[in-house]
Write an enzyme that holds these catalytic residues in place. Sequence first.
Site, PDB file in Angstrom:
ATOM      1  N   ASP A 158       0.945  -1.272   0.111  1.00  0.00           N
ATOM      2  CA  ASP A 158      -0.092  -0.044   0.165  1.00  0.00           C
ATOM      3  C   ASP A 158       0.692   1.043  -0.163  1.00  0.00           C
ATOM      4  O   ASP A 158       1.997   1.005   0.389  1.00  0.00           O
ATOM      5  CB  ASP A 158      -0.888   0.136   1.242  1.00  0.00           C
ATOM      6  CG  ASP A 158      -1.720   1.200   1.475  1.00  0.00           C
ATOM      7  OD1 ASP A 158      -2.445   1.400   0.232  1.00  0.00           O
ATOM      8  OD2 ASP A 158      -1.950   1.881   2.229  1.00  0.00           O
ATOM      9  N   SER A 159       0.409   2.191  -0.414  1.00  0.00           N
ATOM     10  CA  SER A 159       1.144   3.571  -0.339  1.00  0.00           C
ATOM     11  C   SER A 159       1.455   3.979   1.030  1.00  0.00           C
ATOM     12  O   SER A 159       2.428   4.576   1.419  1.00  0.00           O
ATOM     13  CB  SER A 159       0.348   4.752  -0.724  1.00  0.00           C
ATOM     14  OG  SER A 159      -0.825   4.893  -0.124  1.00  0.00           O
TER      15      SER A 159
ATOM     16  N   CYS B  51      -4.155  -1.603  -2.121  1.00  0.00           N
ATOM     17  CA  CYS B  51      -4.440  -0.101  -2.155  1.00  0.00           C
ATOM     18  C   CYS B  51      -5.361   0.252  -3.366  1.00  0.00           C
ATOM     19  O   CYS B  51      -5.084  -0.530  -4.720  1.00  0.00           O
ATOM     20  CB  CYS B  51      -2.992   0.817  -2.770  1.00  0.00           C
ATOM     21  SG  CYS B  51      -3.176   2.225  -3.087  1.00  0.00           S
TER      22      CYS B  51
ATOM     23  N   GLU C 275      -2.690   9.172   7.725  1.00  0.00           N
ATOM     24  CA  GLU C 275      -1.211   9.066   7.703  1.00  0.00           C
ATOM     25  C   GLU C 275      -0.411   9.959   8.676  1.00  0.00           C
ATOM     26  O   GLU C 275       0.487   9.479   9.058  1.00  0.00           O
ATOM     27  CB  GLU C 275      -0.577   9.437   6.320  1.00  0.00           C
ATOM     28  CG  GLU C 275      -0.729   8.492   5.206  1.00  0.00           C
ATOM     29  CD  GLU C 275      -0.142   7.152   5.314  1.00  0.00           C
ATOM     30  OE1 GLU C 275       1.216   7.399   5.514  1.00  0.00           O
ATOM     31  OE2 GLU C 275      -0.670   6.046   5.175  1.00  0.00           O
TER      32      GLU C 275
ATOM     33  N   CYS D 263     -11.107   2.903  -0.418  1.00  0.00           N
ATOM     34  CA  CYS D 263      -9.669   2.883  -0.125  1.00  0.00           C
ATOM     35  C   CYS D 263      -9.280   2.381   1.317  1.00  0.00           C
ATOM     36  O   CYS D 263     -10.069   2.558   2.260  1.00  0.00           O
ATOM     37  CB  CYS D 263      -9.510   4.553   0.341  1.00  0.00           C
ATOM     38  SG  CYS D 263      -7.910   5.144   0.925  1.00  0.00           S
TER      39      CYS D 263
ATOM     40  N   HIS E 154      -7.333   2.877   3.392  1.00  0.00           N
ATOM     41  CA  HIS E 154      -7.195   3.582   4.596  1.00  0.00           C
ATOM     42  C   HIS E 154      -8.482   3.878   5.417  1.00  0.00           C
ATOM     43  O   HIS E 154      -8.557   3.756   6.924  1.00  0.00           O
ATOM     44  CB  HIS E 154      -6.641   4.984   4.285  1.00  0.00           C
ATOM     45  CG  HIS E 154      -5.073   5.116   3.883  1.00  0.00           C
ATOM     46  ND1 HIS E 154      -4.617   4.553   3.093  1.00  0.00           N
ATOM     47  CD2 HIS E 154      -4.143   5.441   4.838  1.00  0.00           C
ATOM     48  CE1 HIS E 154      -3.328   4.765   2.886  1.00  0.00           C
ATOM     49  NE2 HIS E 154      -2.888   5.330   4.186  1.00  0.00           N
TER      50      HIS E 154
HETATM   51  N1  DGL Z   1      -4.937   3.017   0.774  1.00  0.00           N
HETATM   52  C1  DGL Z   1      -4.736   3.824  -0.428  1.00  0.00           C
HETATM   53  C2  DGL Z   1      -6.008   3.135  -1.365  1.00  0.00           C
HETATM   54  O1  DGL Z   1      -6.598   2.486  -1.006  1.00  0.00           O
HETATM   55  C3  DGL Z   1      -4.564   5.107  -0.465  1.00  0.00           C
HETATM   56  C4  DGL Z   1      -4.241   5.680  -1.472  1.00  0.00           C
HETATM   57  C5  DGL Z   1      -3.338   7.061  -1.131  1.00  0.00           C
HETATM   58  O2  DGL Z   1      -2.080   7.145  -0.867  1.00  0.00           O
HETATM   59  O3  DGL Z   1      -3.848   8.245  -1.682  1.00  0.00           O
HETATM   60  O4  DGL Z   1      -6.455   4.110  -2.297  1.00  0.00           O
END
Ligand code: DGL
Length: 299
Positions: A25-26, A88, A183, A217, A219
């Site tokens: 993931d990011s 992600c 984050e 998402c 997150h």
């Molecule tokens: N968890 C990522 C997603 O599902 C976040 C993406 C981001 O870094 O903006 O899209």
Amino acid sequence: MPFFLRNSFFCSNFAAGIMKIGVFDSGYGGLTILEAIRRELPQYDYLYLGDNARAPYGTHSFDVIYRYTLQAVKYLFEQDCTLVILACNTASAKALRTIQQRDLPEINHQLQITNHQSRRVNVLGVIRPTVEAVPALTMTRHIGILGTPATVSSESYVMELEKIDSSLVITQQSCPLWVPLIENNEHNTPGAKFFIEKYLDELLAKDHLIDTIVLGCTHYPLIKKQIDHYLGDKITTIAQGELEAKSLADYLSRHPEYRSKLSANGTCHYLTTENADRFSQSASLFLSSPVQAAHIDLE
Ligand code: DGL
């Protein structure tokens, strides 16, 4: 030779059947997927990679998201992962198809030439397993999608849902500030409450018949409590962890060529492109269990 094939240890590990499942993931969001996968398939060995130093991805262009995601995927292959889950939505929406169609054939071809074995790698995303669960959950047939600007602009959810059920009415809402708030561990503050409610209001103002909302998402499950509290019990929110976990279990049952190569010691290691202590602290909070991460560079 491509960098992901330089590591001869990786090659011998594959032969010995000690490969891991990579989860990418990011940032921290993929932990919500990893947690559910480990509950469903605790026996396997996992390697989590969060590109926290470059998060959020969701406000970047296609080219940047694709380049970052491919770097991460190749890195995980090099670290003995035979399957990589893009935990992600942004990477799944923007980079998965190109990686599957353009990069994986070349990577697998190179692996075969170099290795002279039936060695293969694959990358799986989170959107398809989520979309498949949606039609059974809605009564009104009106669906909301919450996602990053990149996921929303890709229209991936709209296209995939329409393929499954063309009678669904789908409304999207991008939530550009939610990932940065999470984050930065600011998601339990009054400022975060304002922005959580703002995007939910904007979505429901576009369609008040929505009864099912996809948290598109990874997150967002970290603020699901706040979202559900604000929405009340007339609207169901869908988090992706369990859906992805079941989908991976199903995939492995149908693909013994990957399953048989996976090692099963129940371990999990964490990598981040940010400061390792900072990642370990936040990840331990999100997972409610101690995490000891290591720092890596992707560039
Ligand atoms: N968890 C990522 C997603 O599902 C976040 C993406 C981001 O870094 O903006 O899209």
